[in-house]
Design an enzyme around this catalytic site. Structure first.
Site, short mmCIF file in Angstrom:
data_model
loop_
_atom_site.label_atom_id
_atom_site.label_comp_id
_atom_site.label_asym_id
_atom_site.label_seq_id
_atom_site.Cartn_x
_atom_site.Cartn_y
_atom_site.Cartn_z
N LYS A 96 0.84 -1.21 0.00
CA LYS A 96 0.00 0.00 0.00
C LYS A 96 0.87 1.26 0.00
O LYS A 96 2.09 1.20 0.28
CB LYS A 96 -0.91 -0.01 1.23
CG LYS A 96 -0.17 -0.01 2.55
CD LYS A 96 -1.10 -0.37 3.71
CE LYS A 96 -0.32 -0.45 5.00
NZ LYS A 96 -1.14 -0.96 6.11
N TYR A 156 15.88 30.54 6.39
CA TYR A 156 14.64 31.19 6.81
C TYR A 156 14.58 31.35 8.33
O TYR A 156 15.02 30.47 9.07
CB TYR A 156 13.43 30.37 6.36
CG TYR A 156 13.16 30.51 4.88
CD1 TYR A 156 12.77 31.74 4.35
CD2 TYR A 156 13.28 29.43 4.03
CE1 TYR A 156 12.52 31.88 2.99
CE2 TYR A 156 13.03 29.55 2.67
CZ TYR A 156 12.64 30.78 2.17
OH TYR A 156 12.39 30.90 0.83
C1 PLP Z 1 -0.20 -1.93 6.66
C2 PLP Z 1 -0.68 -3.23 7.17
C3 PLP Z 1 0.22 -4.27 7.41
C4 PLP Z 1 1.73 -4.10 7.31
O1 PLP Z 1 2.19 -3.41 8.44
P1 PLP Z 1 3.77 -3.20 8.71
O2 PLP Z 1 3.81 -2.62 10.04
O3 PLP Z 1 4.24 -2.26 7.65
O4 PLP Z 1 4.40 -4.53 8.58
C5 PLP Z 1 -0.29 -5.50 7.79
N1 PLP Z 1 -1.62 -5.68 7.93
C6 PLP Z 1 -2.52 -4.71 7.71
C7 PLP Z 1 -3.97 -4.98 7.89
C8 PLP Z 1 -2.08 -3.45 7.34
O5 PLP Z 1 -2.97 -2.47 7.14
#
Ligand code: PLP
Length: 360
Positions: A35, A255
């Protein structure tokens, strides 16, 4: 030579990290989480290189469709499921799997007329209190879905941890206990573990692990770094020096005149800023790497540039600068900024060029 930020993606490190997941969670299937543009690493490229994964996970339908459009044929799980019955035909047509976490989704699946059944991962809320069915509704939901011709036989059982990154926290054990109590007697492959649980909670591995962050070589555990788990950083964010200049004692830089030279100081101006996704709120002294040595950032990070105190080093315009990655863990920069490495990686903007090295 381009004097602009580049994210170098080390594909061999990516594959190494997946192999590391398989070592740590021996015998488990791996749902690699892609994702948010594969945590900023480039979703399609990462998917193409992770042929050894058993399935991919994304948050949203458009991410899954982009993978399919890019030619990815592996199983893809929508970790947030779907939100409206009218998404179901598309989900079937694209052969996607769904997480089911609320009653509206169950009703929609039971009522739908589909060309083919859907693979369901039924999520229990064991304490995260974000998504998931209340434990006491879980068995009934499982029975209803198992009897529906719209579900592929063999509902998968899942939950998600709130505090797996903290090995001292008792919540994870409680969540595990709640899960086994309320899923008792149900058959199906189990999936509970994100990266933190893969590394820190072996008793949670089940049949499918769901690593995200650790695939990218970064530690999800508080106070740890990827190399402590045998992981290798996948992204190295780097840029170039575009100017070297001297400031006199008493002069201020950048800045807000937020930093003042205590003595005559030589500065390198580096072509990266918050417009590229480098965090604006790094404190003075945050390290960058040049010639394999650390140098401190001084003054405020601006949109396209930041300034570094180079002491008496021989640094010229064009010199390469590493902001994080190999030799400078992103975990360290995240801690200095008061955030988590996830956020820094995801925040890289499209202005940064990506270079993939070592891939097929
Ligand atoms: C994002 C997600 C993961 C992965 O999590 P990490 O901490 O990056 O390993 C696993 N399960 C679900 C349901 C998620 O949303």
């Amino acid at each position: 030579m381009l004097r602009k930020p580049v994210a170098r993606i080390d594909v061999l490190a990516l594959k190494h990290n997946l192999a590391r997941v398989r070592e740590v969670a021996a015998g488990c299937k791996v749902l690699a989480v892609l994702k948010a543009n594969a945590y900023g690493h480039g979703m399609l490229k990462v998917a193409e290189q992770l042929q050894q994964a058993d399935a991919f996970g994304v948050a949203r339908l458009d991410e899954a469709l982009a993978l399919r459009a890019g030619g990815i044929v592996k199983p893809i799980v929508l970790l947030e499921g779907f939100f409206d019955a009218d998404e179901l035909p598309q989900i079937v047509a694209s052969n996607l799997q769904v997480v089911v976490h609320q009653q509206e989704q169950i009703d929609a699946i039971l009522a739908a007329e589909l060309d083919a059944p859907i693979r369901v991962w039924l999520k229990m809320d064991t304490g995260m209190h974000r998504l998931g069915l209340p434990p006491e509704h879980y068995q009934a939901a499982y029975q209803a879905l198992s009897q529906s011709p719209n579900c592929v036989p063999g509902i998968r059982l899942m939950s998600h941890f709130a505090c797996a990154d903290d090995l001292e926290c008792p919540d994870t054990t409680e969540q595990l206990q709640r899960f086994s109590r309320w899923s008792q007697g149900l058959s199906g492959e189990i999936s509970l573990a994100n990266s933190a649980a893969v590394l820190g909670w072996p008793q949670s591995h089940g049949s499918w692990v769901r690593p995200g962050l650790m695939l990218y070589g970064v530690s999800p555990l508080l106070g740890k770094q990827g190399d402590e788990h045998g992981l290798q950083p996948v992204m190295t964010l780097r840029s170039r020096v575009i100017a070297v200049r001297d400031v006199a004692a008493g002069e201020t830089v950048g800045y807000g005149s937020a930093w003042q030279a205590q003595q005559a100081t030589r500065l390198a101006v580096v072509a990266i800023g918050y417009g590229d996704g480098y965090p604006r709120n790094v404190p003075n002294g945050t390290p960058v790497l040049m010639q394999g040595r650390r140098f401190p950032i001084v003054g405020r990070v601006s949109m396209d540039m930041l300034t570094v105190d180079i002491g008496d080093a021989i640094i010229k315009p064009g010199e390469q600068v590493v902001l994080w990655g190999q030799g400078l863990p992103v975990e360290e920069i995240a801690a200095l900024v008061g955030t988590i490495p996830y956020e820094l990686l995801c925040n890289i903007t499209p202005r940064v060029d990506f270079v993939y090295e070592g891939g097929d």
